[in-house]
Design an enzyme around this catalytic site. Sequence first.
Site, PDB file in Angstrom:
ATOM      1  N   ASN A   1      -3.915   8.932   3.905  1.00  0.00           N
ATOM      2  CA  ASN A   1      -2.665   8.272   4.875  1.00  0.00           C
ATOM      3  C   ASN A   1      -2.903   8.456   6.436  1.00  0.00           C
ATOM      4  O   ASN A   1      -1.999   7.783   7.013  1.00  0.00           O
ATOM      5  CB  ASN A   1      -1.452   8.934   4.604  1.00  0.00           C
ATOM      6  CG  ASN A   1      -1.110   8.530   2.950  1.00  0.00           C
ATOM      7  OD1 ASN A   1      -1.467   7.554   2.390  1.00  0.00           O
ATOM      8  ND2 ASN A   1      -0.455   9.576   2.101  1.00  0.00           N
TER       9      ASN A   1
ATOM     10  N   ARG B   1       0.784  -1.260  -0.096  1.00  0.00           N
ATOM     11  CA  ARG B   1       0.058  -0.003  -0.027  1.00  0.00           C
ATOM     12  C   ARG B   1       1.000   1.217   0.092  1.00  0.00           C
ATOM     13  O   ARG B   1       0.721   2.296  -0.724  1.00  0.00           O
ATOM     14  CB  ARG B   1      -0.999  -0.022   0.997  1.00  0.00           C
ATOM     15  CG  ARG B   1      -1.996   1.198   1.245  1.00  0.00           C
ATOM     16  CD  ARG B   1      -2.863   0.765   2.243  1.00  0.00           C
ATOM     17  NE  ARG B   1      -3.968   1.833   2.415  1.00  0.00           N
ATOM     18  CZ  ARG B   1      -4.031   2.744   3.267  1.00  0.00           C
ATOM     19  NH1 ARG B   1      -2.901   3.143   4.183  1.00  0.00           N
ATOM     20  NH2 ARG B   1      -4.816   3.593   3.313  1.00  0.00           N
TER      21      ARG B   1
ATOM     22  N   HIS C   1       0.490   4.351  -2.693  1.00  0.00           N
ATOM     23  CA  HIS C   1       0.370   5.648  -2.239  1.00  0.00           C
ATOM     24  C   HIS C   1       1.419   6.604  -2.501  1.00  0.00           C
ATOM     25  O   HIS C   1       1.388   8.082  -2.617  1.00  0.00           O
ATOM     26  CB  HIS C   1      -0.186   5.732  -0.938  1.00  0.00           C
ATOM     27  CG  HIS C   1      -1.382   5.359  -0.439  1.00  0.00           C
ATOM     28  ND1 HIS C   1      -2.170   5.780   0.541  1.00  0.00           N
ATOM     29  CD2 HIS C   1      -2.243   4.398  -0.971  1.00  0.00           C
ATOM     30  CE1 HIS C   1      -3.366   5.529   0.473  1.00  0.00           C
ATOM     31  NE2 HIS C   1      -3.329   4.313  -0.344  1.00  0.00           N
TER      32      HIS C   1
ATOM     33  N   HIS D   1      -5.722  -6.343  -2.058  1.00  0.00           N
ATOM     34  CA  HIS D   1      -6.532  -6.533  -1.056  1.00  0.00           C
ATOM     35  C   HIS D   1      -6.902  -8.040  -0.836  1.00  0.00           C
ATOM     36  O   HIS D   1      -7.522  -8.163   0.253  1.00  0.00           O
ATOM     37  CB  HIS D   1      -7.815  -5.664  -1.268  1.00  0.00           C
ATOM     38  CG  HIS D   1      -7.753  -4.175  -1.066  1.00  0.00           C
ATOM     39  ND1 HIS D   1      -8.713  -3.168  -1.264  1.00  0.00           N
ATOM     40  CD2 HIS D   1      -6.416  -3.367  -0.765  1.00  0.00           C
ATOM     41  CE1 HIS D   1      -8.237  -1.941  -0.988  1.00  0.00           C
ATOM     42  NE2 HIS D   1      -7.005  -2.216  -0.612  1.00  0.00           N
TER      43      HIS D   1
END
Length: 316
Positions: free
Chosen positions: A89, A57, A61, A189
């Site tokens: 975040n 992740r 990001h 995920h």
Amino acid sequence: MVIFKFFVLLLSLSCFCQAQLSPTFYDQSCPNALSTIRSSIRTAISRERRMAASLIRLHFHDCFVNGCDASVMLVATPTMESERDAVANFQSARGFEVIDQAKSAVESVCPGVVSCADIIAVAARDASEYVGGPRYAVKVGRRDSTTAFKAIADSGDLPSFRASLDDLSDLFLRKGLNTRDLVALSGAHTLGQATCVTFKERLYDNSSDIDAGFSSTRKRRCPVNGGDTNLAPLDQVTPNSFDNNYYRNLMQKKGLLASDQVLFGSGASTDSIVSEYSRNPSRFASDYAAAMIKMGDIQTLTGSAGQIRRICTAVN
């Protein structure tokens, strides 16, 4: 004629900078770079299995906000806001200390050579592989940004857990990623957890796109009043293994986040891709690897652009 040669020179320099991004970039300057990173990442995940999802992740990001440049690692200063404090975040992005540790390990071998941006990209690959995901060649040679981009992070460049399929498709397209890339990358995920606040409304709004038994089970950890910070696995069947169960969940209306479930059930083109990945784990693995490599190319700094930070949390 002189002007023409000047532009040819500029073009060649531009191509050279792009060509610097390669799996073999550190073969001469720091031959033990990738193995050093790998060892550090594997140690971290062996201590906390959930860290695999967090590192994947973190790479996502980083890349989606002004490119894969480790801007997400920078802490705030009196003159710079940090991306860590962006809505998507804040108190949810994790793994910063693991990247710091890997950077420290690499610096002890090859000081001032390996960028934090590359460490994040390699860490995401090593993390997924450690828990059963595909091993793929990460292109390296990125350089680090000299500032952070919190305003961009808060302007819609990071997807919301409420995002519609159109929202997701448009965002990924802006980053040079297509529908198959979207579905493949969403498969990350298969790992990790989410706080109740990100999916609670989905449990209690009597929606037709969620399995009743699945919803009932999730309500035990997420009462209608309170429990917003409680965690639930994104994949309740194999939460710590990188596999294709995420797609089977979507086909059974057991996607935890609304932004996951929108990938299946509406009759959109993503339905067939979800179905394909649910049946063919090898195709998912290969498409995921290809999409991760593609994502790692977003707005990279190469050549003399940016810098190689001495520590990942601050500019030199």
